[in-house]
Design an enzyme around this catalytic site. Structure first.
Site, PDB file in Angstrom:
ATOM      1  N   ARG A  27      52.131  44.262 -17.311  1.00 25.40           N
ATOM      2  CA  ARG A  27      51.533  43.421 -16.268  1.00 25.40           C
ATOM      3  C   ARG A  27      52.428  42.302 -15.757  1.00 25.40           C
ATOM      4  O   ARG A  27      52.137  41.698 -14.742  1.00 25.40           O
ATOM      5  CB  ARG A  27      50.204  42.856 -16.767  1.00 25.40           C
ATOM      6  CG  ARG A  27      49.123  43.924 -16.796  1.00 25.40           C
ATOM      7  CD  ARG A  27      47.964  43.495 -17.641  1.00 25.40           C
ATOM      8  NE  ARG A  27      48.390  43.396 -19.034  1.00 25.40           N
ATOM      9  CZ  ARG A  27      47.613  42.999 -20.019  1.00 25.40           C
ATOM     10  NH1 ARG A  27      46.393  42.622 -19.785  1.00 25.40           N
ATOM     11  NH2 ARG A  27      48.066  42.962 -21.252  1.00 25.40           N
ATOM     12  N   TYR A  39      42.584  48.870 -36.742  1.00 28.32           N
ATOM     13  CA  TYR A  39      41.631  48.792 -35.629  1.00 28.32           C
ATOM     14  C   TYR A  39      40.410  49.678 -35.890  1.00 28.32           C
ATOM     15  O   TYR A  39      39.288  49.321 -35.535  1.00 28.32           O
ATOM     16  CB  TYR A  39      42.290  49.242 -34.324  1.00 28.32           C
ATOM     17  CG  TYR A  39      43.277  48.245 -33.755  1.00 28.32           C
ATOM     18  CD1 TYR A  39      42.860  47.244 -32.887  1.00 28.32           C
ATOM     19  CD2 TYR A  39      44.628  48.312 -34.070  1.00 28.32           C
ATOM     20  CE1 TYR A  39      43.760  46.341 -32.342  1.00 28.32           C
ATOM     21  CE2 TYR A  39      45.538  47.412 -33.529  1.00 28.32           C
ATOM     22  CZ  TYR A  39      45.100  46.434 -32.665  1.00 28.32           C
ATOM     23  OH  TYR A  39      45.992  45.546 -32.135  1.00 28.32           O
ATOM     24  N   ARG A  91      48.833  50.083 -11.423  1.00 28.31           N
ATOM     25  CA  ARG A  91      47.753  50.009 -12.397  1.00 28.31           C
ATOM     26  C   ARG A  91      46.396  49.813 -11.723  1.00 28.31           C
ATOM     27  O   ARG A  91      45.408  50.428 -12.119  1.00 28.31           O
ATOM     28  CB  ARG A  91      48.063  48.847 -13.349  1.00 28.31           C
ATOM     29  CG  ARG A  91      46.944  48.356 -14.235  1.00 28.31           C
ATOM     30  CD  ARG A  91      46.890  49.150 -15.515  1.00 28.31           C
ATOM     31  NE  ARG A  91      45.880  48.590 -16.403  1.00 28.31           N
ATOM     32  CZ  ARG A  91      44.576  48.850 -16.281  1.00 28.31           C
ATOM     33  NH1 ARG A  91      44.127  49.625 -15.313  1.00 28.31           N
ATOM     34  NH2 ARG A  91      43.717  48.316 -17.127  1.00 28.31           N
ATOM     35  N   ASP A 144      49.534  54.523 -25.010  1.00 27.64           N
ATOM     36  CA  ASP A 144      49.118  53.489 -25.951  1.00 27.64           C
ATOM     37  C   ASP A 144      48.951  54.127 -27.314  1.00 27.64           C
ATOM     38  O   ASP A 144      48.717  55.332 -27.409  1.00 27.64           O
ATOM     39  CB  ASP A 144      47.804  52.832 -25.503  1.00 27.64           C
ATOM     40  CG  ASP A 144      47.524  51.605 -26.344  1.00 27.64           C
ATOM     41  OD1 ASP A 144      48.107  50.552 -26.070  1.00 27.64           O
ATOM     42  OD2 ASP A 144      46.762  51.705 -27.331  1.00 27.64           O
ATOM     43  N   ARG A 164      57.058  46.922 -24.545  1.00 27.26           N
ATOM     44  CA  ARG A 164      56.133  46.634 -23.428  1.00 27.26           C
ATOM     45  C   ARG A 164      56.870  46.295 -22.136  1.00 27.26           C
ATOM     46  O   ARG A 164      56.426  45.443 -21.366  1.00 27.26           O
ATOM     47  CB  ARG A 164      55.204  45.458 -23.773  1.00 27.26           C
ATOM     48  CG  ARG A 164      54.172  45.756 -24.794  1.00 27.26           C
ATOM     49  CD  ARG A 164      52.920  46.351 -24.143  1.00 27.26           C
ATOM     50  NE  ARG A 164      51.972  46.724 -25.172  1.00 27.26           N
ATOM     51  CZ  ARG A 164      50.994  45.923 -25.587  1.00 27.26           C
ATOM     52  NH1 ARG A 164      50.826  44.745 -25.056  1.00 27.26           N
ATOM     53  NH2 ARG A 164      50.188  46.331 -26.533  1.00 27.26           N
TER      54      ARG A 164
HETATM   55  O1  CP3 Z   1      56.290  49.515 -24.579  1.00 26.25           O
HETATM   56  C1  CP3 Z   1      55.875  50.071 -23.556  1.00 26.25           C
HETATM   57  O2  CP3 Z   1      56.140  49.656 -22.402  1.00 26.25           O
HETATM   58  C2  CP3 Z   1      55.087  51.378 -23.694  1.00 26.25           C
HETATM   59  C3  CP3 Z   1      53.665  51.299 -23.624  1.00 26.25           C
HETATM   60  C4  CP3 Z   1      52.832  50.710 -24.760  1.00 26.25           C
HETATM   61  C5  CP3 Z   1      51.545  50.141 -24.532  1.00 26.25           C
HETATM   62  N1  CP3 Z   1      51.006  49.832 -25.734  1.00 26.25           N
HETATM   63  C6  CP3 Z   1      50.924  49.968 -23.211  1.00 26.25           C
HETATM   64  C7  CP3 Z   1      49.788  49.046 -23.080  1.00 26.25           C
HETATM   65  C8  CP3 Z   1      53.055  50.676 -26.136  1.00 26.25           C
HETATM   66  C9  CP3 Z   1      54.271  51.121 -26.930  1.00 26.25           C
HETATM   67  C10 CP3 Z   1      51.890  50.114 -26.740  1.00 26.25           C
HETATM   68  C11 CP3 Z   1      51.732  49.965 -28.191  1.00 26.25           C
HETATM   69  C12 CP3 Z   1      50.584  49.245 -28.749  1.00 26.25           C
HETATM   70  N2  CP3 Z   1      49.304  49.208 -28.274  1.00 26.25           N
HETATM   71  C13 CP3 Z   1      50.626  48.521 -29.961  1.00 26.25           C
HETATM   72  C14 CP3 Z   1      51.825  48.366 -30.863  1.00 26.25           C
HETATM   73  C15 CP3 Z   1      52.811  47.393 -30.336  1.00 26.25           C
HETATM   74  C16 CP3 Z   1      52.295  45.981 -30.196  1.00 26.25           C
HETATM   75  O3  CP3 Z   1      52.196  45.528 -29.053  1.00 26.25           O
HETATM   76  O4  CP3 Z   1      52.063  45.355 -31.207  1.00 26.25           O
HETATM   77  C17 CP3 Z   1      49.344  48.006 -30.186  1.00 26.25           C
HETATM   78  C18 CP3 Z   1      48.904  47.158 -31.361  1.00 26.25           C
HETATM   79  C19 CP3 Z   1      48.517  48.467 -29.120  1.00 26.25           C
HETATM   80  C20 CP3 Z   1      47.062  48.229 -28.932  1.00 26.25           C
HETATM   81  C21 CP3 Z   1      46.795  47.560 -27.656  1.00 26.25           C
HETATM   82  N3  CP3 Z   1      46.820  48.197 -26.434  1.00 26.25           N
HETATM   83  C22 CP3 Z   1      46.470  46.198 -27.444  1.00 26.25           C
HETATM   84  C23 CP3 Z   1      46.340  45.158 -28.530  1.00 26.25           C
HETATM   85  C24 CP3 Z   1      46.308  46.039 -26.052  1.00 26.25           C
HETATM   86  C25 CP3 Z   1      45.900  44.794 -25.344  1.00 26.25           C
HETATM   87  C26 CP3 Z   1      47.019  43.813 -25.318  1.00 26.25           C
HETATM   88  C27 CP3 Z   1      47.390  43.449 -23.926  1.00 26.25           C
HETATM   89  O5  CP3 Z   1      48.606  43.386 -23.642  1.00 26.25           O
HETATM   90  O6  CP3 Z   1      46.496  43.193 -23.121  1.00 26.25           O
HETATM   91  C28 CP3 Z   1      46.548  47.287 -25.434  1.00 26.25           C
HETATM   92  C29 CP3 Z   1      46.515  47.614 -23.987  1.00 26.25           C
HETATM   93  C30 CP3 Z   1      47.837  47.990 -23.391  1.00 26.25           C
HETATM   94  N4  CP3 Z   1      48.708  48.904 -23.907  1.00 26.25           N
HETATM   95  C31 CP3 Z   1      48.374  47.506 -22.159  1.00 26.25           C
HETATM   96  C32 CP3 Z   1      49.589  48.174 -21.959  1.00 26.25           C
HETATM   97  C33 CP3 Z   1      50.522  48.060 -20.776  1.00 26.25           C
HETATM   98  C34 CP3 Z   1      47.696  46.525 -21.221  1.00 26.25           C
HETATM   99  C35 CP3 Z   1      46.577  47.255 -20.540  1.00 26.25           C
HETATM  100  C36 CP3 Z   1      46.516  47.045 -19.074  1.00 26.25           C
HETATM  101  O7  CP3 Z   1      47.507  47.258 -18.334  1.00 26.25           O
HETATM  102  O8  CP3 Z   1      45.413  46.724 -18.648  1.00 26.25           O
END
Ligand code: CP3
Length: 349
Positions: free
Chosen positions: A33, A154, A42, A78, A29
């Site tokens: 943000r 999920y 974003r 994602d 990640r």
């Molecule tokens: O690592 C990176 O920078 C690459 C991008 C990436 C995202 N999600 C962007 C994202 C990767 C590799 C993921 C993987 C992901 N997504 C996982 C596995 C890794 C982990 O974190 O456990 C899971 C379970 C998800 C599902 C998911 N997507 C969740 C639970 C959330 C909300 C959590 C949060 O941080 O708010 C997301 C949304 C998400 N995916 C965001 C980002 C940057 C935030 C959304 C936003 O910018 O509004």
């Protein structure tokens, strides 16, 4: 004395357990943000729309390289991006929310088996553009996918959850439904990662974030076979496979049996013990607690040195966090983290 390796060489050699001058560093990640520059790109629009927008996705993928010194770029997307192609309605709030959670065999049988190259063509376009952009800097490009168990978690639960009780009850009450769902997802993951490698991903990471919810026996029954199948079907000579599980300290031995080239551990795992247990079978990635990036720079440096020393018995080590950067992760902490890893190379002749 060791001639300077390019970041790509250092990363790929570390994945394969070949000698390097010092470990490479990136952060899960890392595009997110906590970076004001990410928030600017974003905006407050739809998250999925941003994942589909090649220009913005490329821009935020590249941000952490210059802004925080990351030495690998990971596709901005994602794990839920390829799921709507199966016919499932997914929203981001900001975590994934499934309109009609999967609870029956009929629903599983109704899922489509898309060719990701047709259902999410923009993912591969983003990778192709990134590969061109990264060529001159010799930074490795990583692709990724959610693993079948975490995607199923999920899809069955409908959204994130602390214990995923609905999913776990399905394991005991309707195992045939979960088995059928995981089989469909395993096929999707194999074709999705295969197509990412085709498009230029030089390594791929499988995120099985929630598999650590299972006990060791259940993990071996429900999770390990899918990992083994994915590891066996991918062209790992072309792109090494990294396997991440959160909360998986009790299943490290099973992770090491998956066939993955790199096992990515969270902060609860004793890295030194894992490095000995790996016994040359896999390299390790991780595993600083993301919250430790709130510490003063000197403390972060000390922990980086400790972490790298602990991983020394492993055949290779990629410095990373034990989970993703969080919205409140301090940018200075991330900078201290990557600088501390680079300093390791300068300290030794
Ligand atoms: O690592 C990176 O920078 C690459 C991008 C990436 C995202 N999600 C962007 C994202 C990767 C590799 C993921 C993987 C992901 N997504 C996982 C596995 C890794 C982990 O974190 O456990 C899971 C379970 C998800 C599902 C998911 N997507 C969740 C639970 C959330 C909300 C959590 C949060 O941080 O708010 C997301 C949304 C998400 N995916 C965001 C980002 C940057 C935030 C959304 C936003 O910018 O509004």
């Amino acid at each position: 004395m060791t001639h300077e390796l390019t970041p790509s060489d250092r990363f790929l050699r570390s994945c394969r357990g070949e000698p390097v001058d010092r470990p490479p560093v990136w952060l899960m990640r890392q595009a997110g943000r906590y970076l004001p520059e990410y928030r600017r790109v974003r905006g407050d629009g739809d998250f999925l729309a941003m994942c589909q927008d090649v220009e913005r996705a490329v821009e935020v993928t590249l941000q952490p390289l210059d802004l925080v010194g990351a030495e690998a770029a990971i596709l901005f997307s994602d794990i839920f991006v390829p799921i709507p192609g199966m016919g499932v309605d997914v929203k981001f709030q900001p975590g994934p929310k499934i309109a009609d959670p999967i609870r029956s065999l009929e629903q599983v049988q109704g899922l489509r088996a898309p060719d990701p190259r047709e259902s999410v063509p923009y993912v591969f376009e983003i990778l192709r553009v990134l590969r061109r952009e990264l060529a001159s800097r010799q930074i490795p490009l990583l692709g990724f996918s959610g693993a079948p168990f975490t995607l199923a978690a999920y899809l069955v639960e409908g959204q994130g959850s602390a214990h995923f009780g609905t999913l776990k009850r399905m394991m005991y009450r309707a195992p045939e439904v979960l088995r059928a769902l995981q089989a469909r997802l395993t096929d999707l993951v194999v074709s999705y990662l295969g197509a990412q490698i085709e498009a230029g991903a030089q390594a791929v990471q499988l995120f099985d974030t929630w598999a650590g919810l299972l006990g060791p026996a259940e993990y071996r029954e429900w999770v390990l076979p899918a990992h083994r199948e994915i590891a066996a079907k991918l062209d790992r000579k072309r792109a090494p496979l990294i396997l991440y599980v959160k909360g998986g300290a009790h299943v490290v031995d099973a992770m090491l049996e998956s066939g993955a080239d790199v096992v990515s551990l969270d902060w609860r795992v004793d890295l030194a013990a894992a490095a000995r247990a790996a016994d040359g079978r896999a390299s390790l990635q991780g595993n600083l607690d993301p919250c430790a990036l709130a510490a003063p720079a000197q403390e972060i440096e000390r922990r980086v040195r400790e972490m790298v020393a602990a991983a020394a018995p492993a055949r290779g080590h990629i410095v990373n966090l034990g989970h993703g950067c969080m919205p409140d992760t301090p940018v200075e902490g991330v900078l201290a983290f990557t600088a501390a890893v680079r300093a390791l190379g300068e300290a030794s002749p």
